[in-house]
Scaffold this motif. Structure first.
Motif, PDB file in Angstrom:
ATOM      1  N   LEU A  84       0.826  -1.204   0.000  1.00 54.26           N
ATOM      2  CA  LEU A  84       0.000   0.000   0.000  1.00 54.26           C
ATOM      3  C   LEU A  84       0.862   1.255   0.000  1.00 54.26           C
ATOM      4  CD1 LEU A  84      -2.825   1.380   0.348  1.00 54.26           C
ATOM      5  CD2 LEU A  84      -2.414   1.235   2.793  1.00 54.26           C
ATOM      6  N   LEU A  85       1.838   1.292   0.892  1.00 57.78           N
ATOM      7  CA  LEU A  85       2.677   2.477   1.007  1.00 57.78           C
ATOM      8  C   LEU A  85       3.535   2.695  -0.230  1.00 57.78           C
ATOM      9  CD1 LEU A  85       3.856   2.273   4.722  1.00 57.78           C
ATOM     10  CD2 LEU A  85       2.178   3.845   3.753  1.00 57.78           C
ATOM     11  N   THR A  86       4.231   1.666  -0.661  1.00 63.95           N
ATOM     12  CA  THR A  86       5.209   1.857  -1.736  1.00 63.95           C
ATOM     13  C   THR A  86       4.582   1.971  -3.112  1.00 63.95           C
ATOM     14  OG1 THR A  86       5.633  -0.518  -1.895  1.00 63.95           O
ATOM     15  CG2 THR A  86       7.070   0.762  -0.452  1.00 63.95           C
ATOM     16  N   GLU A  87       3.528   1.229  -3.368  1.00 64.90           N
ATOM     17  CA  GLU A  87       2.944   1.240  -4.705  1.00 64.90           C
ATOM     18  C   GLU A  87       1.802   2.241  -4.872  1.00 64.90           C
ATOM     19  OE1 GLU A  87       2.009  -2.738  -5.926  1.00 64.90           O
ATOM     20  OE2 GLU A  87       3.970  -3.478  -5.292  1.00 64.90           O
ATOM     21  N   GLU A  88       0.959   2.345  -3.847  1.00 64.81           N
ATOM     22  CA  GLU A  88      -0.233   3.166  -4.002  1.00 64.81           C
ATOM     23  C   GLU A  88      -0.069   4.590  -3.467  1.00 64.81           C
ATOM     24  OE1 GLU A  88      -3.815   1.102  -2.794  1.00 64.81           O
ATOM     25  OE2 GLU A  88      -2.913  -0.808  -3.369  1.00 64.81           O
ATOM     26  N   LEU A  89       0.592   4.741  -2.336  1.00 67.55           N
ATOM     27  CA  LEU A  89       0.692   6.069  -1.744  1.00 67.55           C
ATOM     28  C   LEU A  89       1.960   6.813  -2.151  1.00 67.55           C
ATOM     29  CD1 LEU A  89      -0.701   5.433   1.842  1.00 67.55           C
ATOM     30  CD2 LEU A  89      -1.861   6.440  -0.117  1.00 67.55           C
ATOM     31  N   ILE A  90       3.083   6.106  -2.241  1.00 64.14           N
ATOM     32  CA  ILE A  90       4.330   6.775  -2.595  1.00 64.14           C
ATOM     33  C   ILE A  90       4.494   6.848  -4.095  1.00 64.14           C
ATOM     34  CG2 ILE A  90       6.847   6.694  -2.438  1.00 64.14           C
ATOM     35  CD1 ILE A  90       6.505   5.445   0.359  1.00 64.14           C
ATOM     36  N   GLY A  91       4.389   5.740  -4.779  1.00 66.38           N
ATOM     37  CA  GLY A  91       4.525   5.742  -6.232  1.00 66.38           C
ATOM     38  C   GLY A  91       5.919   6.138  -6.674  1.00 66.38           C
ATOM     39  N   GLU A  92       5.999   6.812  -7.796  1.00 65.34           N
ATOM     40  CA  GLU A  92       7.287   7.206  -8.376  1.00 65.34           C
ATOM     41  C   GLU A  92       7.821   8.518  -7.800  1.00 65.34           C
ATOM     42  OE1 GLU A  92       9.121   5.354 -10.556  1.00 65.34           O
ATOM     43  OE2 GLU A  92       7.610   3.841 -10.109  1.00 65.34           O
ATOM     44  N   SER A  93       6.942   9.293  -7.195  1.00 64.35           N
ATOM     45  CA  SER A  93       7.316  10.626  -6.741  1.00 64.35           C
ATOM     46  C   SER A  93       6.448  10.986  -5.536  1.00 64.35           C
ATOM     47  CB  SER A  93       7.077  11.608  -7.889  1.00 64.35           C
ATOM     48  OG  SER A  93       7.308  12.922  -7.484  1.00 64.35           O
ATOM     49  N   ILE A  94       7.026  11.733  -4.591  1.00 63.52           N
ATOM     50  CA  ILE A  94       6.247  12.107  -3.406  1.00 63.52           C
ATOM     51  C   ILE A  94       6.760  13.438  -2.853  1.00 63.52           C
ATOM     52  CG2 ILE A  94       7.699  10.823  -1.788  1.00 63.52           C
ATOM     53  CD1 ILE A  94       5.088  10.069  -0.303  1.00 63.52           C
ATOM     54  N   SER A  95       5.833  14.276  -2.427  1.00 62.25           N
ATOM     55  CA  SER A  95       6.209  15.568  -1.836  1.00 62.25           C
ATOM     56  C   SER A  95       6.696  15.354  -0.402  1.00 62.25           C
ATOM     57  CB  SER A  95       5.018  16.513  -1.831  1.00 62.25           C
ATOM     58  OG  SER A  95       4.042  16.055  -0.909  1.00 62.25           O
ATOM     59  N   GLN A  96       7.364  16.346   0.131  1.00 61.30           N
ATOM     60  CA  GLN A  96       7.853  16.258   1.502  1.00 61.30           C
ATOM     61  C   GLN A  96       6.699  16.129   2.482  1.00 61.30           C
ATOM     62  OE1 GLN A  96      11.165  18.752   2.890  1.00 61.30           O
ATOM     63  NE2 GLN A  96       9.845  19.403   4.559  1.00 61.30           N
ATOM     64  N   SER A  97       5.644  16.896   2.304  1.00 56.85           N
ATOM     65  CA  SER A  97       4.536  16.865   3.270  1.00 56.85           C
ATOM     66  C   SER A  97       3.836  15.509   3.277  1.00 56.85           C
ATOM     67  CB  SER A  97       3.542  17.989   2.995  1.00 56.85           C
ATOM     68  OG  SER A  97       2.976  17.860   1.721  1.00 56.85           O
ATOM     69  N   VAL A  98       3.644  14.911   2.109  1.00 59.15           N
ATOM     70  CA  VAL A  98       3.001  13.587   2.055  1.00 59.15           C
ATOM     71  C   VAL A  98       3.944  12.533   2.626  1.00 59.15           C
ATOM     72  CG1 VAL A  98       2.044  11.812   0.524  1.00 59.15           C
ATOM     73  CG2 VAL A  98       1.499  14.219   0.131  1.00 59.15           C
ATOM     74  N   GLY A  99       5.230  12.647   2.319  1.00 58.56           N
ATOM     75  CA  GLY A  99       6.211  11.722   2.886  1.00 58.56           C
ATOM     76  C   GLY A  99       6.223  11.784   4.402  1.00 58.56           C
ATOM     77  N   TYR A 100       6.191  12.996   4.938  1.00 58.33           N
ATOM     78  CA  TYR A 100       6.173  13.164   6.390  1.00 58.33           C
ATOM     79  C   TYR A 100       4.900  12.569   7.002  1.00 58.33           C
ATOM     80  CZ  TYR A 100      10.256  16.302   6.569  1.00 58.33           C
ATOM     81  OH  TYR A 100      11.512  16.826   6.524  1.00 58.33           O
ATOM     82  N   ALA A 101       3.781  12.710   6.325  1.00 56.23           N
ATOM     83  CA  ALA A 101       2.523  12.137   6.822  1.00 56.23           C
ATOM     84  C   ALA A 101       2.627  10.614   6.906  1.00 56.23           C
ATOM     85  CB  ALA A 101       1.359  12.550   5.925  1.00 56.23           C
ATOM     86  N   ILE A 102       3.266  10.005   5.929  1.00 52.21           N
ATOM     87  CA  ILE A 102       3.441   8.551   5.941  1.00 52.21           C
ATOM     88  C   ILE A 102       4.351   8.144   7.096  1.00 52.21           C
ATOM     89  CG2 ILE A 102       4.483   6.624   4.658  1.00 52.21           C
ATOM     90  CD1 ILE A 102       3.327   7.987   2.103  1.00 52.21           C
ATOM     91  N   VAL A 103       5.418   8.884   7.319  1.00 52.61           N
ATOM     92  CA  VAL A 103       6.326   8.589   8.431  1.00 52.61           C
ATOM     93  C   VAL A 103       5.578   8.721   9.762  1.00 52.61           C
ATOM     94  CG1 VAL A 103       8.408   9.351   9.653  1.00 52.61           C
ATOM     95  CG2 VAL A 103       8.406   9.220   7.150  1.00 52.61           C
TER      96      VAL A 103
END
Length: 154
Positions: A84-103
């Motif tokens: 879910l995280l790597t394929e659906e939410l992160i994908g090929e590109s991710i902003s800092q704010s979305v990355g921080y939300a996942i962390v």
């Protein structure tokens, strides 16, 4: 002192925590009356603090009998979470704010500790990845995917 958005978020999360099915239904106008704020403040909190990246599903029905349903997504397995995280939410590109939300979600779920979360954020921050935006977001996605894979393997 906390701001009204923090207070509303805390209130909703405490209701969710005490909910037997991990889901709540609220009326936007009733909640706005309770906190003596405008309904758009409730919308802001829900749209920014209860996102998929943070582990929530939100449904909304407008109109007289309208409601907002918030559900905390349960983690079924580490393998499914990684997918879910790597394929659906992160994908090929991710902003800092979305990355921080996942962390932050990984931290909330107890999959990383505060130190690991801090290191993940530092390693993927725009202060460290000093590249043009498109390349930086692609590199951030790759770094996060590898970190998540390593964490979920332990």
């Amino acid at each position: 002192m906390r701001n009204i958005s923090d207070i509303i978020e805390h209130h909703l999360k405490s209701i969710l925590t005490n909910s037997p099915n991990g889901s709540i239904e609220i009326q936007r106008s009733e909640l706005a009356d309770h906190f003596q704020c405008v309904p758009s403040q409730i919308n802001y909190v829900i749209n920014t603090r209860f996102t998929v990246q943070k582990g929530y599903l939100v449904e909304s029905k407008r109109g007289g009998g309208g409601y907002i349903r918030i559900r905390k997504v349960q983690i079924v397995s580490k393998a499914r979470l990684q997918e879910l995280l790597t394929e659906e939410l992160i994908g090929e590109s991710i902003s800092q704010s979305v990355g921080y939300a996942i962390v932050e979600r990984l931290l909330e779920e107890g999959l990383v500790n505060i130190r690991e979360a801090t290191l993940m954020k530092i390693a993927t921050s725009r202060n460290v990845l000093t590249l043009e935006a498109e390349l930086r977001d692609r590199l951030r996605a790759n770094i996060l995917k590898q970190m998540i894979a390593a964490i979920l393997l332990k």
